[in-house]
Each structure stands twice: as structure tokens, then as C-alpha cells.
Motif scaffolding. Sequence first.
Motif, PDB file in Angstrom:
ATOM      1  N   LEU A 172     -16.847   4.471  11.948  1.00  0.00           N
ATOM      2  CA  LEU A 172     -17.293   5.731  12.534  1.00  0.00           C
ATOM      3  C   LEU A 172     -16.120   6.633  12.876  1.00  0.00           C
ATOM      4  CD1 LEU A 172     -20.237   4.680  14.873  1.00  0.00           C
ATOM      5  CD2 LEU A 172     -20.333   6.320  13.006  1.00  0.00           C
ATOM      6  N   ARG A 173     -15.045   6.069  13.383  1.00  0.00           N
ATOM      7  CA  ARG A 173     -13.898   6.895  13.746  1.00  0.00           C
ATOM      8  C   ARG A 173     -13.245   7.540  12.537  1.00  0.00           C
ATOM      9  NH1 ARG A 173      -9.992   4.305  15.246  1.00  0.00           N
ATOM     10  NH2 ARG A 173     -10.733   2.152  15.200  1.00  0.00           N
ATOM     11  N   VAL A 174     -13.202   6.797  11.422  1.00  0.00           N
ATOM     12  CA  VAL A 174     -12.639   7.370  10.198  1.00  0.00           C
ATOM     13  C   VAL A 174     -13.510   8.528   9.706  1.00  0.00           C
ATOM     14  CG1 VAL A 174     -12.119   6.897   7.786  1.00  0.00           C
ATOM     15  CG2 VAL A 174     -11.437   5.262   9.536  1.00  0.00           C
ATOM     16  N   LEU A 175     -14.813   8.328   9.687  1.00  0.00           N
ATOM     17  CA  LEU A 175     -15.714   9.375   9.200  1.00  0.00           C
ATOM     18  C   LEU A 175     -15.678  10.599  10.118  1.00  0.00           C
ATOM     19  CD1 LEU A 175     -18.808   7.174   8.233  1.00  0.00           C
ATOM     20  CD2 LEU A 175     -17.022   8.043   6.725  1.00  0.00           C
ATOM     21  N   LEU A 176     -15.755  10.379  11.426  1.00  0.00           N
ATOM     22  CA  LEU A 176     -15.744  11.505  12.362  1.00  0.00           C
ATOM     23  C   LEU A 176     -14.410  12.241  12.347  1.00  0.00           C
ATOM     24  CD1 LEU A 176     -17.603   9.849  15.368  1.00  0.00           C
ATOM     25  CD2 LEU A 176     -18.471  11.685  13.918  1.00  0.00           C
ATOM     26  N   SER A 177     -13.318  11.514  12.117  1.00  0.00           N
ATOM     27  CA  SER A 177     -12.006  12.168  12.051  1.00  0.00           C
ATOM     28  C   SER A 177     -11.926  13.097  10.859  1.00  0.00           C
ATOM     29  CB  SER A 177     -10.904  11.110  11.994  1.00  0.00           C
ATOM     30  OG  SER A 177     -10.878  10.334  13.176  1.00  0.00           O
ATOM     31  N   VAL A 178     -12.423  12.642   9.709  1.00  0.00           N
ATOM     32  CA  VAL A 178     -12.408  13.502   8.521  1.00  0.00           C
ATOM     33  C   VAL A 178     -13.269  14.745   8.759  1.00  0.00           C
ATOM     34  CG1 VAL A 178     -13.078  13.664   6.099  1.00  0.00           C
ATOM     35  CG2 VAL A 178     -11.917  11.616   6.940  1.00  0.00           C
ATOM     36  N   LEU A 179     -14.462  14.564   9.317  1.00  0.00           N
ATOM     37  CA  LEU A 179     -15.347  15.701   9.571  1.00  0.00           C
ATOM     38  C   LEU A 179     -14.739  16.659  10.592  1.00  0.00           C
ATOM     39  CD1 LEU A 179     -18.781  13.834   9.688  1.00  0.00           C
ATOM     40  CD2 LEU A 179     -17.892  15.257   7.846  1.00  0.00           C
ATOM     41  N   TYR A 180     -14.096  16.119  11.621  1.00  0.00           N
ATOM     42  CA  TYR A 180     -13.465  16.986  12.625  1.00  0.00           C
ATOM     43  C   TYR A 180     -12.329  17.790  12.020  1.00  0.00           C
ATOM     44  CZ  TYR A 180     -10.980  18.445  16.842  1.00  0.00           C
ATOM     45  OH  TYR A 180     -10.350  19.185  17.810  1.00  0.00           O
ATOM     46  N   LEU A 181     -11.494  17.144  11.228  1.00  0.00           N
ATOM     47  CA  LEU A 181     -10.374  17.865  10.600  1.00  0.00           C
ATOM     48  C   LEU A 181     -10.877  18.943   9.658  1.00  0.00           C
ATOM     49  CD1 LEU A 181      -7.986  14.858   9.935  1.00  0.00           C
ATOM     50  CD2 LEU A 181      -7.652  16.699  11.589  1.00  0.00           C
ATOM     51  N   LEU A 182     -11.964  18.672   8.938  1.00  0.00           N
ATOM     52  CA  LEU A 182     -12.541  19.706   8.084  1.00  0.00           C
ATOM     53  C   LEU A 182     -13.013  20.903   8.908  1.00  0.00           C
ATOM     54  CD1 LEU A 182     -14.664  17.610   5.533  1.00  0.00           C
ATOM     55  CD2 LEU A 182     -12.548  18.848   5.066  1.00  0.00           C
ATOM     56  N   VAL A 183     -13.760  20.633   9.978  1.00  0.00           N
ATOM     57  CA  VAL A 183     -14.298  21.720  10.800  1.00  0.00           C
ATOM     58  C   VAL A 183     -13.183  22.504  11.475  1.00  0.00           C
ATOM     59  CG1 VAL A 183     -15.700  22.237  12.834  1.00  0.00           C
ATOM     60  CG2 VAL A 183     -16.514  20.576  11.164  1.00  0.00           C
ATOM     61  N   GLU A 184     -12.230  21.806  12.060  1.00  0.00           N
ATOM     62  CA  GLU A 184     -11.190  22.484  12.834  1.00  0.00           C
ATOM     63  C   GLU A 184     -10.247  23.284  11.939  1.00  0.00           C
ATOM     64  OE1 GLU A 184      -9.048  23.803  16.109  1.00  0.00           O
ATOM     65  OE2 GLU A 184     -11.052  22.965  15.876  1.00  0.00           O
ATOM     66  N   ASN A 185      -9.892  22.751  10.787  1.00  0.00           N
ATOM     67  CA  ASN A 185      -8.975  23.476   9.905  1.00  0.00           C
ATOM     68  C   ASN A 185      -9.652  24.652   9.221  1.00  0.00           C
ATOM     69  OD1 ASN A 185      -6.234  22.199   9.812  1.00  0.00           O
ATOM     70  ND2 ASN A 185      -7.431  20.377   9.357  1.00  0.00           N
ATOM     71  N   ILE A 186     -10.893  24.481   8.804  1.00  0.00           N
ATOM     72  CA  ILE A 186     -11.590  25.579   8.128  1.00  0.00           C
ATOM     73  C   ILE A 186     -12.021  26.640   9.135  1.00  0.00           C
ATOM     74  CG2 ILE A 186     -13.615  26.146   6.718  1.00  0.00           C
ATOM     75  CD1 ILE A 186     -13.407  23.415   5.446  1.00  0.00           C
ATOM     76  N   ARG A 187     -12.328  26.222  10.352  1.00  0.00           N
ATOM     77  CA  ARG A 187     -12.732  27.190  11.392  1.00  0.00           C
ATOM     78  C   ARG A 187     -11.608  28.163  11.728  1.00  0.00           C
ATOM     79  NH1 ARG A 187     -12.094  27.871  16.770  1.00  0.00           N
ATOM     80  NH2 ARG A 187     -10.606  26.159  16.798  1.00  0.00           N
ATOM     81  N   LEU A 188     -10.391  27.716  11.662  1.00  0.00           N
ATOM     82  CA  LEU A 188      -9.241  28.542  12.034  1.00  0.00           C
ATOM     83  C   LEU A 188      -9.067  29.683  11.040  1.00  0.00           C
ATOM     84  CD1 LEU A 188      -6.775  28.880  13.924  1.00  0.00           C
ATOM     85  CD2 LEU A 188      -5.494  27.451  12.314  1.00  0.00           C
ATOM     86  N   GLU A 189      -9.060  30.909  11.544  1.00  0.00           N
ATOM     87  CA  GLU A 189      -8.908  32.093  10.705  1.00  0.00           C
ATOM     88  C   GLU A 189      -7.496  32.647  10.826  1.00  0.00           C
ATOM     89  OE1 GLU A 189     -11.846  35.034  11.398  1.00  0.00           O
ATOM     90  OE2 GLU A 189     -13.525  33.622  11.419  1.00  0.00           O
TER      91      GLU A 189
END
Length: 864
Positions: A172-189
Motif C-alpha cells: 500500500l505504501r508503494v502504491l500510495l507513494s506513486v499516486l501522491y508523487l503523480l498528484v503533487e508533481n502534476i498539480r504544481l504549475e
Amino acid sequence: MKKGKEEVTAKSSPLQGSVDCPTLEFEYGDADGHAAELSELYSYTENLEFTTNRRCFEEDFKTQVQGKEWLELEEDAQKAYVMGLLDRLEVVSRERRLKVARAVLYLAQGTFGECDSEVDVLHWSRYNCFLLYQMGTFSAFLELLHMEIDNSQACSSALRKPAISIADSTELRVLLSVLYLLVENIRLERETDSCRWRTARETFRTELSFSTHNEEPFALLLFSMVTKFCSGLAPHFPIKKVLLLLWKVVMFTLGGFEHLQVLKVQKRAELGLPPLAEDSIQVVKSMRAASPPSYTLDLGESQLAPPPSKLRGRRGSRRQLLTKQDSLDIYNERDLFKTEEPATEEEEESAGDGERTLDGELDLLEQDPLVPPPPSQASLSAERVAFPKGLPWAPKVRQKDIEHFLEMSRNKFIGFTLGQDTDTLVGLPRPIHESVKTLKQHKYISIADVQIKNEEDLEKCPMSLGEEVVPETPCEILYQGMLYSLPQYMIALLKILLAAAPTSKAKTDSINILADVLPEEMPITVLQSMKLGIDVNRHKEIIVKSISALLLLLLKHFKLNHIYQFEYVSQHLVFANCIPLILKFFNQNILSYITAKNRYGLWTGLFQRSVLGWVGKYTSSLSLSVLLVSLVLSILELSLLNLISLKCSHPGLAAVCFHMKNIACFETLVCEEQNGEEEAGDNNQFCWRNLFSCINLLRLLNKLTKWKHSRTMMLVVFKSAPILKRALKVKQAMLQLYVLKLLKIQTKYLGRQWRKSNMKTMSAIYQKVRHRMNDDWAYGNDIDARPWDFQAEECTLRANIEAFNSRRYDKPQDSEFSPVDNCLQSVLGQRLDLPEDFHYSYELWLEREVFSQPICWEELLQNY
């Protein structure tokens, strides 16, 4: 005896006075810096897994690409490799699938093994995340997340274990880490983003808001994980990562504080309301923080002035007595008119009464002509005059205030009232006309007022007004999905917040929020125990930060979408004891909490665990490497912290020096954080996330209690005044503003003696909080202060909320207001969707249902 003890504590406290409480240069925003937000995803216990992720990637990468590194590949080759990774992610073996997921996580982390600095790691992390999303990584990992959530075997094994550790949540930590990094990096404008990245960002936002899985937003899946964790069915869930991801998903899909302001302006324009006069956050940024008063005066313990005999005829004593109404903003610690004669204890305790420094105001006392002014008096007066004058906020008036004012005036002068009529002024004296004119000039109509009025009209005339058209915005879709489980969501969030609060005591029956931070083997040495202690404190702080920001965003967006959505969430927060919980959180040394330093750099952690492999390439012994680095340092006369810029001719020596620097930084981290030492060039004397959390909780408390007298009485009953006033020791303008707002709404219930002995606080409220005309908050004579109306107001509000939810979201299929088609031709002419296999049994159906059934045509025509 107790009073004397408190006075001694107040005197000896190093936090007292304006000198020891420097102004905190804090800029409030949606989130902290990009590197800080990424680092808070991990804990110190996960450092070993960085090396594991890298090893999994390199083993897989070498089998696919020969003789090159990831940064050396062309974009097409990188896409081809990512597609291969996603294909290998669909294997049956759980172990092999985890290795491929770790390889993807290493890419999302920025391939730190090939980078030389933190800037490079951040750049490649963002680049790789956009690449991963464009290749379909989010959808693949979302399916894996659903599988892990529904993994009953993992849940049952976690329930059987006496102690849950970080090993129980690896997948779960591996999956949530990947999803968090996707959201946080793409969210940044950023302005340098390409058009392709901007398009990908909007597509990703839409995909998160309107998820293709079960046609529900992604945030609802995370909310369900929170409730499942709090119910005890899945104690192994990494709750910190879930909450961080949930907060960032809500911020990304609904918008942050700046986007909220833009939406508010657009909404007012659509409703035909006047534009906003100011932006609250921007106004607060320009406000100056106020220095806290002395502790004894702050708690109202010193209520009487010193006896005249104690003053011994000082020339400044008359001025001290006349300057009772003082502000929190102390300009000088000493009275300029005092002589150099040493003061007694009683005079030192009452010295706060002789200080006068209202922002933008001159001293109200006239200088005694017999006393020559001090040498710095002219410069001091000039500096005071230079401050901008006036109040920071434009005053506001509600329609209810105007009606109440006219009702009182008509009863006084003409003996009867005209209801809600605010235009007829016949029989009233001229000053009343001018007062009404002034009130109307400052009348403020909020979006909530319009929404309440529209809701009343829809309830009164459901048939004439027709069905309401509700736009399908991300906020509306999220509320529809949360509606039926919203009480459970709020209770779960508050349970976790209570467990993470530093003032809460550990209980055996409470939920375990440390499952994703405790290692498999508990620490043995003192250094390991200290590291784990810092890790646990940091873990709790991040949880508080994510929950406070999440709740505040939800309340603000729901209030803008519809006021009754906001009230529904607010009521369930109040029912779940959110108000005493926040007060319990602030019932601590807030200044110590804000200045806590439970942190360390992310990229130091990324490098420090992979150092052993690098050292092994060039030396056979770790102790030999340390000796070698020490020798180099002594020869070159370099400090350990400057090794990052060291350019060695020998590549092996450069690598060892670079990574030994990270080991040294990590090992000395505990001592530095315990001593509160700052990084080079960092002058901030506070922890950003803790100050951010405190401001969010205060804003949340203001949202729950504003214009709600029953909830304001809860603040009074739980004795929040001394708790909130202790928070004024933090010299930060925004935090002080929301504390003063909370004190203002309850001053009318605290009694005259409290107001008399807390004139500094009263003056600060007048100076910094928005004025509401005809609001006698400082005197307690308002008609709304009647306690018997409190329960009725809350019940009425609940009835309105239930009527709103029932009308908009619980529409019955066979409603009595639904239209009925009475035309025989149109009813018989309707096209019915028949099953595909109907024509095979059509003749049999005719024989059974039509030809074999007797029909009485006379009765049929008669009924028609």
C-alpha cells in the motif's frame, strides 16, 4: 498560593515580552515548498526502502536497456521502457508485481541515483511523473490500489498480529507513494510548463474529479480508506499517506485558496452582487503582528492598579493610570517618562498598563510640560506618525442589522413597527435617516444570503418555479458522493486528529496511527530511540497538517457551492465534538509547538541509504572510507557541509566524500534538531507545517462558530478565553487575527469584569478585527445574547438542511408533483426497449398474454 506560583512562572518564562517573541515571517498559502511537501510523504523508517527501490529499478533496467542510464535515453526510449514496466506490472506473482511497482516509484522519486543535487532530483521527479501519467500509470496503479484495499488476507493477518509495523503496509505504501508523487508533481504549475504538460494537468484533474471506476471521484475512495481504518477493519493502512493524498486530491480537483477567491468573484458576478471590496488573505499579509502583553495581565490576574503608596509620587504614575486601554502591540518595553530609579515588583507587574502603541495612532497622553522630553522622543513620535492610519477592514452591515435598528427606532419614536420594511422612514427624526443611509452604504449581501432566499422560494413554490438546475461541478459531485456517509467521514477524521494531537494521552482502546512509522525491530541504541521519537512527532504533525487543511478546504468549497452543504458538514463536525477538540489542541504551549524542529531534508535521506553501495566500489572497509574522508578534509581544510561543491579529480574519492557528507548530516540531525539549530541562511524561527496547522484550526473554529450563538456558548462553557489568549504569544498577524475573532464573538458572554481586566485584548480586537456596525460586542447588550433562543436556532438550521438535502438529492420516483401523461395516443405511441431475445418468443407471448386473456371491451371503454 496558586496565584503566586503562576506569577513566578510568568516572570521566569523566557517567552514573555516583545523582545523574546520575534515576529514570525510566515507566508500563508495552500502548501509548503515543493521539496518540503514531497519529503513529508516519507518517514525516517522508510530510508532503507529508497535503496530497495533503486535496486529494483536497476535490475529491471539492465535487462531492457544495455549500456545506458535513464537520463541518457531519448524520450521515445523512455516511453517504451515505461510501457514495458506497465506490462510487467500485470503479472500474477505478488512479489514480482511489487518489484515492478518499486521500479516505477524510483522513477517518480526522480532517479536520485543519477542526480548530483536536490534541484536535479526535483526536476527529474516532475519530468518522470508527467511521463508516467501520459503512459497510463495512474489507471494501472488505481486498479492495484483497489486490489490491495479489498485484500481480506492482508487485513485479517494485520488484525491477528499483536503489534503492527511498517512491514504490514509495504504494498500500500508503494502504491500510495506513486499516486501522491503523480498528484503533487502534476498539480504544481509553473510558467515554463509546455502546452502538453498543461493539457495533461487538466486531463488529470478531470480524471480525478470524475473517476471512471464506479463513476465516483477518487477522493471518495480515499475517504472510504479512512473510515475503514478508523473502524478497525484495516489497521495496517498507512494513514498518513492516505490523508496527505486525500488533501492534495481535494486541493487539486476543487482548487486552493487563490482559486477559491476567483470562484467567489465569479459567483458574485453571476448572482448580480457587488464585487468584493478586499481579499482577506491579502489584507492579513499587510497587517503587522502585535506583541503579547504581560502574562499576569493577559490572564486577568492583576485587575487593580498598584496603591498610590507603592508609586511613591512618580511623575509617570498618573500617565500609567490614564493609559489603561492599551493594545497588544507594545512599541517599547519601558515607559519613556520613567526615571532611572529601580522599580519594585508591584510596579514591574503593572508596567504593561503604562505602554501605549496603537498602530497608526498617537499617544493619547499630553506630555507634562514640567518634564523634559527624552532625547529620542522626537524620532519616536515621527516614527509613530509614519505608520498608516485607519482600520484594515471595511465595515459591514447585514440586512438583519438594518431591520433590527429600524425596529428599535420605530418602537421608540412612533410606537409600532413595519416588519422588514427598511425604506419607510416617516415619523423618524433626521439623525435616524442619516444612520439608515450610512448603514445601507455599508450593507453587505453574501452569496449565502442569496442561496438561503432561493431555497426558501423553492420550498414555498415547488411547482411554479420548476426543478432547480444544479451544475455538475467537481464540488457538487464530491458532495453527492459524500452525502450519505458524511457523518462517518467527519467522525473518522476527528478521531485521527485527536490521536495525533500532542495534548492527547495514549490509550489502549484508541486507534493506532503509528502503524506506518514503527519499524519491525524496535530501536536498541539511544540514538535510534531519539530518531524514532522525532519520527513519531513529525508523523503526528503531518497528520494534523493534512486533516486541518482538508477540513478547511471542504468547508470553504461547500460554502461557496451552497450554504446548506457547508452547514451540513459543520453540524456533523460540531456533533462530533470538533470545538472542544480544537480547544484541547490549543491547550498547550503553542509557541513551543510552532518552533518544534521535527524535520530533516528529504534528499539527504534519499542519498544516505544508497551510500554503502558507492563506498563498496572504491574501498573494502567503511572505517577506511571514513578515515580517507577525514584525511582529505584536514588537507583541504574543508567543512563537512561544503562537500556537495567539492570537485575531486578522482571520481571514487569524490563519490565517497559526497556520500559521507550525507551520512554525517543524517547522524548529526538529531542533535541539531534537539538544539533547534537552523540551516544556513534560514532565519525562520518556526516550523512551517505546525504554524500552518494552527492557523487552519483557528480558521476552522471561526467557520463553525460564526453567527452561531449556541456554538459560541460552547466556547464560553469550555473556558476557551484563557486558552486562546495564550496563543497570542505567537507573534504572527494571521494567527492573532483569528484568535481575536474568536475572542470577540464571546466577549458579551464573559462579563463586565473580564472585559475590564482585559482591556489590552479589547483594544487589539477593535484595532485588528472587522467592525460590524450596531454590534455592541464590547458591552453585551445585544438582543441575540438571550440564551433561550440557542437551541431553537440549531434545530431550525437542522430542519432547513434536511429539507434541502431531501429536495435536491432524495427525489422519489413517483412524486405527487411529477407530471402525468393522460393522452392515450402518446402513451400507446411510446417506444419501449424490449430484450434482444424477445422476438424469438413473440408469438408465444401473444398467445399467453393477449389471445388467451378475455377482454371486456365495454368495461374498458367505460373506465376510460
